[in-house]
Design an enzyme around this catalytic site. Structure first.
Site, PDB file in Angstrom:
ATOM      1  N   GLY A  48      14.246  35.657  11.302  1.00 60.60           N
ATOM      2  CA  GLY A  48      12.969  36.178  10.817  1.00 60.60           C
ATOM      3  C   GLY A  48      11.876  35.105  10.825  1.00 60.60           C
ATOM      4  O   GLY A  48      10.739  35.346  11.230  1.00 60.60           O
ATOM      5  N   GLU A  77      24.212  33.093   2.300  1.00 64.22           N
ATOM      6  CA  GLU A  77      24.639  34.465   2.595  1.00 64.22           C
ATOM      7  C   GLU A  77      25.864  34.419   3.504  1.00 64.22           C
ATOM      8  O   GLU A  77      25.798  33.916   4.622  1.00 64.22           O
ATOM      9  CB  GLU A  77      23.498  35.224   3.286  1.00 64.22           C
ATOM     10  N   THR A 101      17.427  35.584   7.834  1.00 68.76           N
ATOM     11  CA  THR A 101      16.208  34.865   7.475  1.00 68.76           C
ATOM     12  C   THR A 101      15.846  33.830   8.543  1.00 68.76           C
ATOM     13  O   THR A 101      14.675  33.660   8.881  1.00 68.76           O
ATOM     14  CB  THR A 101      16.390  34.216   6.087  1.00 68.76           C
ATOM     15  N   LYS A 117      14.946  46.617  20.424  1.00 78.75           N
ATOM     16  CA  LYS A 117      16.074  45.784  20.875  1.00 78.75           C
ATOM     17  C   LYS A 117      17.179  45.839  19.821  1.00 78.75           C
ATOM     18  O   LYS A 117      17.061  45.280  18.733  1.00 78.75           O
ATOM     19  CB  LYS A 117      15.668  44.327  21.096  1.00 78.75           C
TER      20      LYS A 117
HETATM   21  P1  NAD Z   1      20.479  38.157  13.319  1.00 70.98           P
HETATM   22  O1  NAD Z   1      19.242  37.624  12.702  1.00 70.98           O
HETATM   23  O2  NAD Z   1      21.441  37.219  13.905  1.00 70.98           O
HETATM   24  O3  NAD Z   1      20.116  39.193  14.484  1.00 70.98           O
HETATM   25  C1  NAD Z   1      19.276  40.298  14.251  1.00 70.98           C
HETATM   26  C2  NAD Z   1      18.629  40.704  15.558  1.00 70.98           C
HETATM   27  O4  NAD Z   1      17.793  39.644  15.996  1.00 70.98           O
HETATM   28  C3  NAD Z   1      19.624  40.971  16.686  1.00 70.98           C
HETATM   29  O5  NAD Z   1      19.151  42.047  17.460  1.00 70.98           O
HETATM   30  C4  NAD Z   1      19.567  39.676  17.476  1.00 70.98           C
HETATM   31  O6  NAD Z   1      19.901  39.825  18.838  1.00 70.98           O
HETATM   32  C5  NAD Z   1      18.105  39.309  17.328  1.00 70.98           C
HETATM   33  N1  NAD Z   1      17.821  37.881  17.543  1.00 70.98           N
HETATM   34  C6  NAD Z   1      18.637  36.823  17.289  1.00 70.98           C
HETATM   35  N2  NAD Z   1      18.005  35.674  17.629  1.00 70.98           N
HETATM   36  C7  NAD Z   1      16.781  36.022  18.084  1.00 70.98           C
HETATM   37  C8  NAD Z   1      15.673  35.281  18.581  1.00 70.98           C
HETATM   38  N3  NAD Z   1      15.693  33.951  18.673  1.00 70.98           N
HETATM   39  N4  NAD Z   1      14.567  35.964  18.952  1.00 70.98           N
HETATM   40  C9  NAD Z   1      14.515  37.315  18.843  1.00 70.98           C
HETATM   41  N5  NAD Z   1      15.532  38.067  18.418  1.00 70.98           N
HETATM   42  C10 NAD Z   1      16.660  37.425  18.024  1.00 70.98           C
HETATM   43  O7  NAD Z   1      21.130  39.082  12.191  1.00 70.98           O
HETATM   44  P2  NAD Z   1      22.477  39.912  12.292  1.00 70.98           P
HETATM   45  O8  NAD Z   1      23.598  38.949  12.251  1.00 70.98           O
HETATM   46  O9  NAD Z   1      22.377  40.880  13.406  1.00 70.98           O
HETATM   47  O10 NAD Z   1      22.411  40.757  10.930  1.00 70.98           O
HETATM   48  C11 NAD Z   1      22.771  40.232   9.708  1.00 70.98           C
HETATM   49  C12 NAD Z   1      21.542  39.821   8.920  1.00 70.98           C
HETATM   50  O11 NAD Z   1      20.673  40.937   8.770  1.00 70.98           O
HETATM   51  C13 NAD Z   1      21.896  39.377   7.522  1.00 70.98           C
HETATM   52  O12 NAD Z   1      21.171  38.221   7.207  1.00 70.98           O
HETATM   53  C14 NAD Z   1      21.443  40.557   6.668  1.00 70.98           C
HETATM   54  O13 NAD Z   1      21.148  40.221   5.336  1.00 70.98           O
HETATM   55  C15 NAD Z   1      20.246  41.019   7.411  1.00 70.98           C
HETATM   56  N6  NAD Z   1      19.904  42.399   7.054  1.00 70.98           N
HETATM   57  C16 NAD Z   1      18.796  42.618   6.283  1.00 70.98           C
HETATM   58  C17 NAD Z   1      18.446  43.924   5.904  1.00 70.98           C
HETATM   59  C18 NAD Z   1      17.203  44.196   5.083  1.00 70.98           C
HETATM   60  O14 NAD Z   1      16.765  45.349   5.058  1.00 70.98           O
HETATM   61  N7  NAD Z   1      16.626  43.211   4.410  1.00 70.98           N
HETATM   62  C19 NAD Z   1      19.241  44.996   6.311  1.00 70.98           C
HETATM   63  C20 NAD Z   1      20.371  44.736   7.091  1.00 70.98           C
HETATM   64  C21 NAD Z   1      20.677  43.427   7.466  1.00 70.98           C
END
Ligand code: NAD
Length: 500
Positions: free
Chosen positions: A250, A402, A247, A192
């Site tokens: 996650g 962040e 986070t 996804k």
């Molecule tokens: P996000 O957590 O908002 O979304 C990430 C993914 O999760 C998207 O596909 C989103 O649709 C999905 N998602 C959102 N809510 C969900 C839910 N309730 N259930 C299941 N899936 C859900 O993050 P973002 O805004 O897309 O990305 C930015 C974040 O990603 C930042 O915090 C960044 O630090 C992190 N990031 C981490 C790494 C790493 O390797 N540690 C790398 C890149 C980005």
């Protein structure tokens, strides 16, 4: 077609693109079961690029069923490693052939500069698949050191169906870090992408099929987190869940794993990385340039962004002046303009969020030393100036949360112990940097920093040969290197009685 060289070349290529906007399930493109779609908007100028399938529960279920069927069928999961390697190498060749197009999709969809999309995102994606393909038939099992009357075999087997949920900041690369080891070890995958950047992986799906990966082994289900992500995370027939993102999400996904079938769950999450500069840094100009690019690269939308700059007080003012000078040169420009140092923020929501943090920084008393405004580079687009706050205190919101934007917090320190205390005073632990000419101090501080990656006298080193991931609330598990294979395999001990 030769590589486009000018903004007009890239624009002409963009005008001729035919986008893949349907979900990819069981080897073909399909609409969402209920026919719904959402607008895919380019942050470059607010233009709607297309309507993308808005997957929901029924689509996830269908994709998981296809993945399960393909896994049990064995055409991929039980294929010889050498054959899987050949197919993945064919995929590498196809990605190379379509690299410009895929890079362009990244730029249009999430606003990053085209040069970075070509030279970083695509180059690293190709390296990820190529390295993983090359490695996959060189991984051996173990024989336990037993007596002569028995034989203990330790082997690794694919998990089965892997659900992968990825973010928008490096759409293809973050997907590649999951897909490559998952496929290499014989799993079937349901991916996804972020609703903010689905285009490149939807195009990738076609290349995966063309490379010869059997139907159902790789599926892409675009949609929103709650509607498509959660059903995947909660699905009782998904064996592994791998995630890159915030986070907060996650943590929710770890709950989903526990609430459903205890699927293996690995989270790569956010960061608030400290970049610690001592007065004896070997080259302060280099350190200042790295401090600027460490936060402004990719508009600051990087999990390892060098968002907290800790500088020894004796050099702080002079050093910050150099960082500001470097930052001033990194103003955002149209992302299709070759050489643009920054492009557009991913969308209007992220732009507002960043501007809100800037307002909060000012309200809490940090000193705005550079930028702080929305940049008006292209009408209708989402652009923020490179921004530096000086005299930030560790308790300020901008030094704790962040921001995921081009906003740097400069925090002075007086000695090594204080620097380490401030650096580690965060819920995150993704990356950290230290600049010093003192070898013992370099090792001492590197050892003391609670982070998954530590860089000495540079920022953002890394390669497929080494693992990447976080301490603390930056996540668990590791992407890249052979360590990544652990997440996609179960370990089995088989005992054979050699007596009569
Ligand atoms: P996000 O957590 O908002 O979304 C990430 C993914 O999760 C998207 O596909 C989103 O649709 C999905 N998602 C959102 N809510 C969900 C839910 N309730 N259930 C299941 N899936 C859900 O993050 P973002 O805004 O897309 O990305 C930015 C974040 O990603 C930042 O915090 C960044 O630090 C992190 N990031 C981490 C790494 C790493 O390797 N540690 C790398 C890149 C980005």
């Amino acid at each position: 077609m030769s590589t486009p060289r000018t903004r007009a070349d890239w624009q002409a290529m963009a005008d001729g693109l035919s986008l893949r906007t349907q979900a990819f399930i069981d080897g073909r493109y399909v609409d969402a079961a209920d026919g719904r779609s959402f607008d895919c908007v380019s942050p470059i100028d607010g233009r709607v690029l297309g309507q993308v399938a808005r997957c929901g529960h029924a689509d996830i279920d269908r994709a998981v069923r296809a993945a399960r069927r393909s896994f049990e069928g064995g055409a991929w999961s039980q294929e010889r490693p050498a054959k899987r390697k050949k197919v993945l190498q064919k995929l590498v060749a196809l990605i190379e052939r379509h690299a410009d197009e895929l890079a362009l999709l990244e730029s249009l969809d999430m606003g990053k500069p085209i040069d970075d999309a070509v030279n970083v995102d695509l180059a690293a994606t190709i390296r990820c698949f190529a390295w993983t393909a090359e490695a996959l038939d060189k991984v051996y099992g173990e024989v336990a050191p037993t007596g002569n009357d028995e034989l203990g075999l330790v082997t690794r087997e694919p998990l089965g169906v892997v659900g992968a949920i990825v973010p928008w900041n490096f759409p293809l690369l973050m997907a590649a870090w999951k897909i490559a080891p998952a496929l290499a070890t014989g799993n079937s995958v349901v991916l996804k992408p972020s609703e903010k950047s689905p285009l490149s992986v939807l195009r990738l799906a076609e290349l995966v099929a063309e490379a010869g990966i059997p139907d159902g082994v790789f599926n892409v289900v675009p949609g929103y987190g709650q509607e498509a992500g959660e059903p995947l995370a909660l699905h009782m027939d998904v064996d592994g869940l791998v995630f890159t993102g915030s986070t907060a999400v996650g943590k929710r996904l770890l709950q989903c794993a526990g609430l459903s079938n205890m699927k293996r769950a690995y989270m790569e999450c956010g960061g608030k990385s400290p970049n610690v500069v001592f007065a004896d840094a070997p080259d302060l100009d280099k350190a200042a340039a790295a401090a600027a690019s460490g936060i402004f690269y990719n508009q600051g939308e990087v999990c390892t962004a060098a968002s907290r700059l800790l500088v020894e007080r004796s050099i702080k003012d002079a050093f910050v002046a150099r960082v500001i000078e470097a930052g001033r040169k990194m103003q955002p420009r149209h992302p299709l303009e070759p050489g643009a140092p920054m492009g557009a923020m991913v969308d209007e929501g992220q732009t507002r969020r960043v501007l809100d943090y800037i307002a909060k920084g000012q309200a809490e008393g940090a000193r705005l030393a550079l930028g702080g405004q929305r940049a008006t580079t292209v009408e209708g687009g989402c652009y923020v100036e490179p921004t530096v706050f000086d005299e930030v205190r560790p308790e300020h919101t901008i030094s704790r949360e962040e921001i995921f934007g081009p906003v740097l917090s400069v925090i002075p320190f007086d000695d090594e112990a204080q620097a380490l205390r401030i650096a580690n005073d965060t819920e995150y632990g993704l990356a950290a940097g230290v600049w010093t000419s003192n070898l013992s101090r370099a090792h001492r501080v590197a050892r003391g920093l609670r982070a998954g990656s530590v860089w000495v006298n540079y920022w953002d080193g890394g390669d497929m040969t080494a693992p990447f991931g976080g301490y603390k609330q930056s996540g668990n598990g590791r992407d890249k290197s052979l360590h990544a294979f652990d997440k996609y395999t179960e370990m089995k001990a088989t005992w054979i009685n050699l007596g009569d």
